[in-house]
Every structure is written in structure tokens, then in C-alpha cells.
Scaffold this active site. Structure first.
Site: not given
Length: 300
Positions: A147, A173, A242, A245, A268, A277
Site C-alpha cells: 500500500r 492497516k 494502488h 498493487r 487482507h 482478483y
């Protein structure tokens, strides 16, 4: 400052200090809660109920906000009211049971392998230091699926594991750490940057990537440099960090088919976030089928 504004400030401070949410996330929450206070006007938050929240959301939708933006806004409101409830400031959470309007599910935009290769080719820049830095940053984005905030936060001491172990440790995150592989081409670009970094960095700067003033590079500068490079190379779309990514994730999935590994590399929390994806992967397969199969004249 009003009592409601004081409560917002207190909740955001708690999120920043205790849950260690990023400044970007805190800023988004603040904007979302500003919308709530504006919509509520003089009405005390404790007197709001579900029908009014639905009306506020409906008004914002009519003004052009999409379903995803409204879902994020409603999530911030719901969390704020839950916090108020725990402190005895409201009798109930008026956001419970309120749903945002649905919006079409958009697939992440990814570059093709050829476009990525063009983007990462050696690039002539007016300043060779900036060219070395940019190449290292963009190679690392694509190599490891980082990220923007994760890359900008890297310190110089990350070079040891990158160059010798072929891996990088990042904080994602909610300050969740993960270790991600770094590819050979990215290692090479980072080694070249390491040789010249001190010519640009301030004497006491610990950041791996720095701007022209010698301090840690800002998110905006990274975004602008990548977009500029894409334009100069004639790529037919706006390119942002992004997107690299997304390209990393879709290309790895196309080659390996290992959804769980891609989930772990992206950081994730839920595999549901990674499953998007698989749709990109099917698009790749469909294009290959249409181009190669002699009886593939299907309707779009």
C-alpha cells in the site's frame, strides 16, 4: 465548540491513540462525521432516530454520493454512535438497521504485464537521484503489492532484509505486521537507490525514501511522480500506486492460482477482499480464449 463536536474530537482521539488508525483514516472519519453534524443541525445527537439517518443518507445520495462512499460514511456514523452509547450519551444507535444504497461493484483497475514492464524500464530523468529513487519505489510497489502508506513508512534499516533476505516487513492497516517477498528486479533497483540515497537524505533522516528536501517523502509526491512517469511513457490511463498493487495481485494470481497466498501478501484480513482478483483472472482467461480459440466468436 459544541458538545457534539467535542464528542467527535474525543472519539477520533481515542481511535488514533488506542486503535492506532492511520491519519488518513482519521481524516476520512472526521469528514464523515462533519456531514453528520451538518445534517443534524441544532438537533441533539441523542434525539436522532433511524428515519432521520435514512433521510440524511438519501439526501447525500441525491447530491451524487455513490453507494460505496455512503457505506463508508454510515460505518463511521455507526461506530461513533456505538461509542456514544457505551458512554451513556445516547439511548440507542440510530444507524442500526440503516443500509446505504447499493452501487455497481467495480473491479480494481490493473495494468497489463506489458504496461508494467514499460513503466518500470530504466527512465531518464532530469535528476538521476530522483530517477533512482522513483524506480526503486515503483519496483517495490509492483514486486510486493504494498500500500502507499506502507511504502512511505519504510525506514532505511529495511534495506538489510530486502537486499540480503529478499523480504520486507511492513505495518499494514490497524498496525498489523506482515513479511512480503521482494523480487530480484526490485532488489536491484533498491540496491542502486541505497548507493545514492545519502546524497539526497538529511543527515539524521531514517526514512528509506526521501523527497527533495531530504525528509520522508509524502504520499502526494509519490502519487504525482508515478502519474507523471506514466504520462511521459504514453500509458493510456491514469496510473496511481494502488493500481500497481492491483496489478501485482492479479498477475500473481494468474500465474499461481493461489488465492490464499495472495491474500497473505496483500495483508487482507478476509479472503473475501482478495476474491475480487479472481474476476480479474477470469477476464484474462476470457481474452486469451477469444484471441486463440477458433470458435470463440462470442458476443461481448
Amino acid at each position: 465548540m459544541s458538545q457534539a463536536a467535542d464528542a467527535v474530537a474525543a472519539w477520533l482521539a481515542e481511535l488514533a491513540e488506542q486503535r492506532r488508525l492511520s491519519p488518513h483514516t482519521i481524516s476520512n472519519y472526521r469528514r464523515d462525521l462533519d456531514k453528520l453534524l451538518s445534517a443534524a443541525g441544532e438537533m441533539p445527537l441523542a434525539e436522532l432516530h433511524g428515519q432521520q439517518i435514512r433521510r440524511f443518507i438519501g439526501q447525500m445520495h441525491a447530491q451524487g454520493l455513490g453507494g460505496r462512499s455512503l457505506a463508508r460514511t454510515l460505518s463511521a456514523w455507526r461506530g461513533f454512535f456505538a461509542w456514544l452509547g457505551r458512554h451513556g450519551a445516547v439511548p440507542a444507535n440510530p444507524c442500526e438497521g440503516v443500509r446505504s444504497p447499493k452501487s455497481p461493484k467495480l473491479l480494481p483497475k490493473a495494468l497489463s504485464v506489458d504496461e508494467v514492464n514499460r513503466l518500470l524500464e530504466p527512465f531518464a530523468d532530469d535528476d538521476p537521484l530522483l530517477a533512482a529513487r522513483d524506480t526503486a519505489m515503483f519496483e517495490l510497489f509492483y514486486s510486493s503489492g504494498l500500500r502507499l502508506a506502507e511504502l512511505a513508512a519504510l525506514d532505511r534499516d529495511a534495506l538489510d532484509s530486502i537486499l540480503h533476505e529478499g523480504e520486507v516487513r511492513v505495518l499494514g492497516k490497524r498496525s498489523k505486521a506482515r513479511i512480503v517477498p521482494v523480487g530480484r528486479m526490485a532488489q536491484r533497483a533498491l540496491a542502486a537507490w541505497a548507493e545514492v540515497r545519502d546524497q539526497l537524505a538529511g543527515a539524521d533522516e531514517v526514512a528509506l525514501f526521501v523527497g527533495q528536501r531530504g525528509r520522508r517523502i509524502s504520499h502526494r509526491v509519490i502519487e504525482d511522480r508515478l502519474a507523471k512517469r506514466a504520462v511521459q511513457l504514453g500509458l493510456p490511463r491514469h496510473v496511481h500506486p494502488h493500481m500497481l498493487r492491483h496489478s501485482f495481485a492479479s498477475h500473481v494470481l494468474q500465474s499461481s492460482g493461489d488465492l490464499r497466498a495472495v491474500q497473505e501478501m496483500l495483508g487482507h484480513a478476509s479472503i473475501a477482499s482478495t476474491q475480487v482478483y479472481t474476476h480479474l483472472d477470469f477476464q484474462h482467461l476470457a481474452r486469451t480464449y477469444d484471441a486463440a480459440h477458433p470458435r470463440a466468436k462470442r458476443k461481448p
